[in-house]
Design a protein around this motif. Structure first.
Motif, PDB file in Angstrom:
ATOM      1  N   UNK A  80       5.358   7.933  -1.772  1.00 36.44           N
ATOM      2  CA  UNK A  80       6.122   9.124  -2.153  1.00 36.44           C
ATOM      3  C   UNK A  80       6.949   8.868  -3.415  1.00 36.44           C
ATOM      4  N   UNK A  81       7.588   7.711  -3.485  1.00 40.98           N
ATOM      5  CA  UNK A  81       8.420   7.380  -4.638  1.00 40.98           C
ATOM      6  C   UNK A  81       7.600   7.189  -5.911  1.00 40.98           C
ATOM      7  N   UNK A  82       6.368   6.757  -5.754  1.00 38.04           N
ATOM      8  CA  UNK A  82       5.523   6.512  -6.923  1.00 38.04           C
ATOM      9  C   UNK A  82       4.855   7.768  -7.456  1.00 38.04           C
ATOM     10  N   UNK A  83       4.912   8.843  -6.669  1.00 37.99           N
ATOM     11  CA  UNK A  83       4.285  10.106  -7.091  1.00 37.99           C
ATOM     12  C   UNK A  83       5.247  11.247  -6.786  1.00 37.99           C
ATOM     13  N   UNK A  84       6.126  11.578  -7.759  1.00 40.83           N
ATOM     14  CA  UNK A  84       7.135  12.605  -7.522  1.00 40.83           C
ATOM     15  C   UNK A  84       6.572  14.017  -7.482  1.00 40.83           C
TER      16      UNK A  84
END
Length: 225
Positions: A80-84
């Motif tokens: 999730x953090x790597x793909x906003x």
């Protein structure tokens, strides 16, 4: 007109806002003084009932209300953090951490309240039932856990504001209406209904459980004067 899809069922939404109101009510009745202690205790019992409902609903409720659908594993959080721009219909992995934290914290707060005595007017239904050592531990939890709950609430509200202003995602509206725009979710994320009747049955069972817990099953502790 943008098409909308149902994501949050009605029982989940009612729980969410009722839970928030109960927490506020518990805080307010504590701050207002000893004359409101009975209200404080009654709201604590409501909190226990709501928690019981949410735990059960987390296993048999609709898709996005089930714990299995949003349990925050390290992999999910990293992804999730790597793909906003990743679309998440229900709770995102970071929000999931807050959900579980709040459930555990309020559960500790409400359960510990059953074992304490305010030394003025009111005694919890299980005070002295398991001995003074347990009562002391429960009292410590009850008088300190809310500080952590208050911090968690602040973080939660701050996150909602951040998503609204920075990421342009309104997290409040879907929890009110139950719907999200089709461009915010993936195909197949929508739910077909709210399972309202199942929710009502579970709510009644939880209310019955709380009555059994604090009235029928509460031990009678003999007092010697």
């Amino acid at each position: 007109m943008t098409k909308q899809h149902l994501i949050w069922d009605l029982p989940t939404r009612i729980f969410h806002w009722a839970f928030a109101l109960v927490i506020i009510g518990c805080w307010a009745t504590h701050e207002l003084g000893s004359e409101y202690i009975d209200w404080h205790m009654q709201l604590g019992y409501v909190a226990i009932g709501l928690l019981c409902f949410r735990v059960i609903w987390g296993f048999i409720g609709t898709k996005h209300a089930r714990f299995a659908s949003f349990f925050p594993t390290p992999t999910k959080i990293k992804r999730y953090l790597s793909d906003d721009k990743r679309k998440v219909a229900g709770h995102n992995p970071l929000g999931s951490l807050m959900v579980f934290a709040m459930l555990v914290l309020v559960m500790l707060q409400a359960a510990s309240g059953l074992f304490i005595d305010d030394e003025i007017f009111t005694t919890g239904p299980y005070f002295n039932a398991l001995g003074s050592d347990v009562d002391k531990v429960m009292s410590t939890i009850h008088h300190n856990a809310f500080d952590i709950i208050a911090i968690a609430i602040f973080v939660h509200v701050a996150a909602v504001v951040f998503y609204q202003r920075v990421k342009k995602q309104n997290l409040v509206k879907p929890m009110v209406t139950g719907y999200k725009n089709e461009d915010e979710i993936n195909t197949g994320d929508a739910i077909s209904g709210s399972k309202v009747w199942l929710g009502i049955i579970i709510a009644l069972l939880c209310a019955g459980f709380v009555y059994w817990l604090v009235v029928i099953n509460a031990p009678v502790v003999e007092e010697y004067w």
